[in-house]
Design a protein around this motif. Structure first.
Motif, PDB file in Angstrom:
ATOM      1  N   THR A 152       0.848  -1.083  -0.006  1.00 38.15           N
ATOM      2  CA  THR A 152       0.033   0.157  -0.083  1.00 38.15           C
ATOM      3  C   THR A 152       0.754   1.246  -0.067  1.00 38.15           C
ATOM      4  O   THR A 152       2.041   1.113   0.773  1.00 38.15           O
ATOM      5  N   ARG A 153       0.608   2.171  -0.882  1.00 40.01           N
ATOM      6  CA  ARG A 153       1.220   3.496  -0.896  1.00 40.01           C
ATOM      7  C   ARG A 153       1.335   4.273   0.395  1.00 40.01           C
ATOM      8  O   ARG A 153       0.314   4.098   1.509  1.00 40.01           O
ATOM      9  N   ARG A 154       2.517   4.730   1.189  1.00 41.05           N
ATOM     10  CA  ARG A 154       2.595   5.112   2.551  1.00 41.05           C
ATOM     11  C   ARG A 154       1.597   6.260   2.792  1.00 41.05           C
ATOM     12  O   ARG A 154       1.297   6.170   3.976  1.00 41.05           O
ATOM     13  N   LYS A 155       1.120   6.907   2.051  1.00 40.35           N
ATOM     14  CA  LYS A 155       0.220   8.151   2.215  1.00 40.35           C
ATOM     15  C   LYS A 155      -1.276   7.716   2.738  1.00 40.35           C
ATOM     16  O   LYS A 155      -1.922   8.370   3.347  1.00 40.35           O
ATOM     17  N   PHE A 156      -1.291   6.230   2.384  1.00 39.55           N
ATOM     18  CA  PHE A 156      -2.735   5.796   2.664  1.00 39.55           C
ATOM     19  C   PHE A 156      -2.447   4.960   4.123  1.00 39.55           C
ATOM     20  O   PHE A 156      -3.467   4.526   4.738  1.00 39.55           O
ATOM     21  N   LEU A 157      -1.157   4.924   4.437  1.00 38.12           N
ATOM     22  CA  LEU A 157      -0.939   4.357   5.520  1.00 38.12           C
ATOM     23  C   LEU A 157      -0.855   5.055   6.882  1.00 38.12           C
ATOM     24  O   LEU A 157      -0.822   4.673   8.109  1.00 38.12           O
ATOM     25  N   THR A 158      -0.729   6.411   6.536  1.00 39.29           N
ATOM     26  CA  THR A 158      -0.742   7.412   7.813  1.00 39.29           C
ATOM     27  C   THR A 158      -2.095   8.149   8.068  1.00 39.29           C
ATOM     28  O   THR A 158      -2.478   9.181   7.037  1.00 39.29           O
ATOM     29  N   PRO A 159      -2.891   8.002   8.925  1.00 37.83           N
ATOM     30  CA  PRO A 159      -4.284   8.322   8.913  1.00 37.83           C
ATOM     31  C   PRO A 159      -4.141   9.761   9.362  1.00 37.83           C
ATOM     32  O   PRO A 159      -3.475  10.286   9.967  1.00 37.83           O
ATOM     33  N   ASN A 178      -6.907  -8.112   8.929  1.00 36.86           N
ATOM     34  CA  ASN A 178      -6.113  -9.055   7.787  1.00 36.86           C
ATOM     35  C   ASN A 178      -6.110  -8.525   6.566  1.00 36.86           C
ATOM     36  O   ASN A 178      -5.707  -9.108   5.531  1.00 36.86           O
ATOM     37  N   SER A 179      -6.713  -7.005   6.441  1.00 38.96           N
ATOM     38  CA  SER A 179      -6.637  -6.330   5.052  1.00 38.96           C
ATOM     39  C   SER A 179      -5.197  -6.084   4.618  1.00 38.96           C
ATOM     40  O   SER A 179      -4.516  -6.210   5.628  1.00 38.96           O
ATOM     41  N   ARG A 180      -4.982  -5.953   3.458  1.00 38.26           N
ATOM     42  CA  ARG A 180      -3.645  -5.505   3.171  1.00 38.26           C
ATOM     43  C   ARG A 180      -3.312  -4.223   3.683  1.00 38.26           C
ATOM     44  O   ARG A 180      -1.968  -4.205   4.258  1.00 38.26           O
ATOM     45  N   GLN A 181      -4.116  -3.189   3.826  1.00 36.41           N
ATOM     46  CA  GLN A 181      -3.851  -1.944   4.562  1.00 36.41           C
ATOM     47  C   GLN A 181      -3.453  -2.084   6.137  1.00 36.41           C
ATOM     48  O   GLN A 181      -2.442  -1.507   6.433  1.00 36.41           O
ATOM     49  N   SER A 182      -4.163  -2.963   6.681  1.00 38.14           N
ATOM     50  CA  SER A 182      -3.767  -3.244   8.117  1.00 38.14           C
ATOM     51  C   SER A 182      -2.563  -3.913   8.291  1.00 38.14           C
ATOM     52  O   SER A 182      -1.728  -3.530   9.006  1.00 38.14           O
ATOM     53  N   VAL A 183      -2.293  -4.833   7.402  1.00 41.12           N
ATOM     54  CA  VAL A 183      -0.980  -5.521   7.438  1.00 41.12           C
ATOM     55  C   VAL A 183       0.444  -4.692   7.080  1.00 41.12           C
ATOM     56  O   VAL A 183       1.189  -4.469   7.752  1.00 41.12           O
ATOM     57  N   ASP A 184       0.216  -3.726   6.124  1.00 46.50           N
ATOM     58  CA  ASP A 184       0.865  -2.863   5.744  1.00 46.50           C
ATOM     59  C   ASP A 184       1.258  -1.837   7.002  1.00 46.50           C
ATOM     60  O   ASP A 184       2.484  -1.537   7.046  1.00 46.50           O
ATOM     61  N   THR A 185       0.354  -1.468   7.613  1.00 48.12           N
ATOM     62  CA  THR A 185       0.551  -0.482   8.722  1.00 48.12           C
ATOM     63  C   THR A 185       1.449  -1.178   9.685  1.00 48.12           C
ATOM     64  O   THR A 185       2.167  -0.833  10.585  1.00 48.12           O
ATOM     65  N   ILE A 186       1.115  -2.436  10.066  1.00 49.57           N
ATOM     66  CA  ILE A 186       2.095  -3.137  11.047  1.00 49.57           C
ATOM     67  C   ILE A 186       3.242  -3.248  10.605  1.00 49.57           C
ATOM     68  O   ILE A 186       4.266  -2.951  11.363  1.00 49.57           O
TER      69      ILE A 186
END
Length: 218
Positions: A152-159, A178-186
């Motif tokens: 996931t692009r980093r800008k979408f991982l920083t709320p 277990n969504s892609r975004q939540s995994v990438d956030t971890i």
């Protein structure tokens, strides 16, 4: 986990094997990995390299057919074996292992992805690989950090502040576990924490060197 002495896995792949692998990917791959690692002598570089090439071949088949491995895949077994191989610190084996994960790491999702990237490559082996003595190994690892660990692009991982507030008000708004975004956030949190600690260590070393130089010049 042990890799007992034995013959390396036969690398010949039949059409039937590929068909079986695609029919029930996680179940079949779990069995293939168990058998392959059990028959690989850890003390033989050639045998370990051959097994890594087998694993790479199986992962490439899954990636080519758009298969994703999630919670039903035995990521613990794979990570235990890869952990042993990384601890050998043989530069050819380490480079091959990292290149395999760089090329086909997108096959892992959910908990499996967290185990492979978040736990194995970050928590267990970050400093060993980030500061590895071999230039090629270090380069592959840093490229993996930069281009392959996050989907996931980093800008979408920083709320934003509004998103954080909304999540506090209504936790149901938070993305699925277990969504892609939540995994990438971890994984991103681990990357940032480890790279920050590495940067602080370098700064401390530079400061100590400067102090020592000043004392010598005084």
């Amino acid at each position: 986990m042990e890799l007992p002495v034995g013959g390396a896995w036969d690398r010949t792949r039949s059409r039937a094997e590929i068909t079986l692998l695609l029919t029930s990917p996680a179940y079949v791959l779990n069995g293939l990995l168990r058998f392959a690692f059990q028959r690989t002598p850890l003390g033989s570089v050639d045998a370990v390299l051959a097994t890594l090439m087998d694993v790479e071949g199986w992962l490439s088949i899954l990636v080519q057919h758009g298969v994703v491995l999630t919670d039903d895949f035995d990521a613990d077994r794979l990570c235990d074996a890869l952990d042993l191989i990384l601890r050998l610190d043989h530069f050819n084996l380490t480079a091959k292992l990292l290149a395999m994960l760089y090329d086909y790491g997108d096959v892992f999702a959910g908990a499996a992805r967290i185990k492979v990237f978040g736990e194995l490559l970050l928590e267990k082996h970050f400093y060993r690989l980030f500061c590895h003595w071999d230039d090629n190994v270090r380069s592959i690892y840093c490229q993996t950090l930069a281009f392959r660990m996050l989907q996931t692009r980093r800008k979408f991982l920083t709320p934003t502040y509004a998103e954080k507030r909304q999540r506090r008000v209504n936790k149901a708004v938070a993305f699925e576990h277990n969504s892609r975004q939540s995994v990438d956030t971890i994984i991103l949190a681990k990357i940032e924490a480890l790279t920050r600690s590495a940067a602080l260590y370098v700064q401390e070393q530079q400061q100590q060197q400067q102090q020592q130089q000043q004392q010598q010049n005084a």
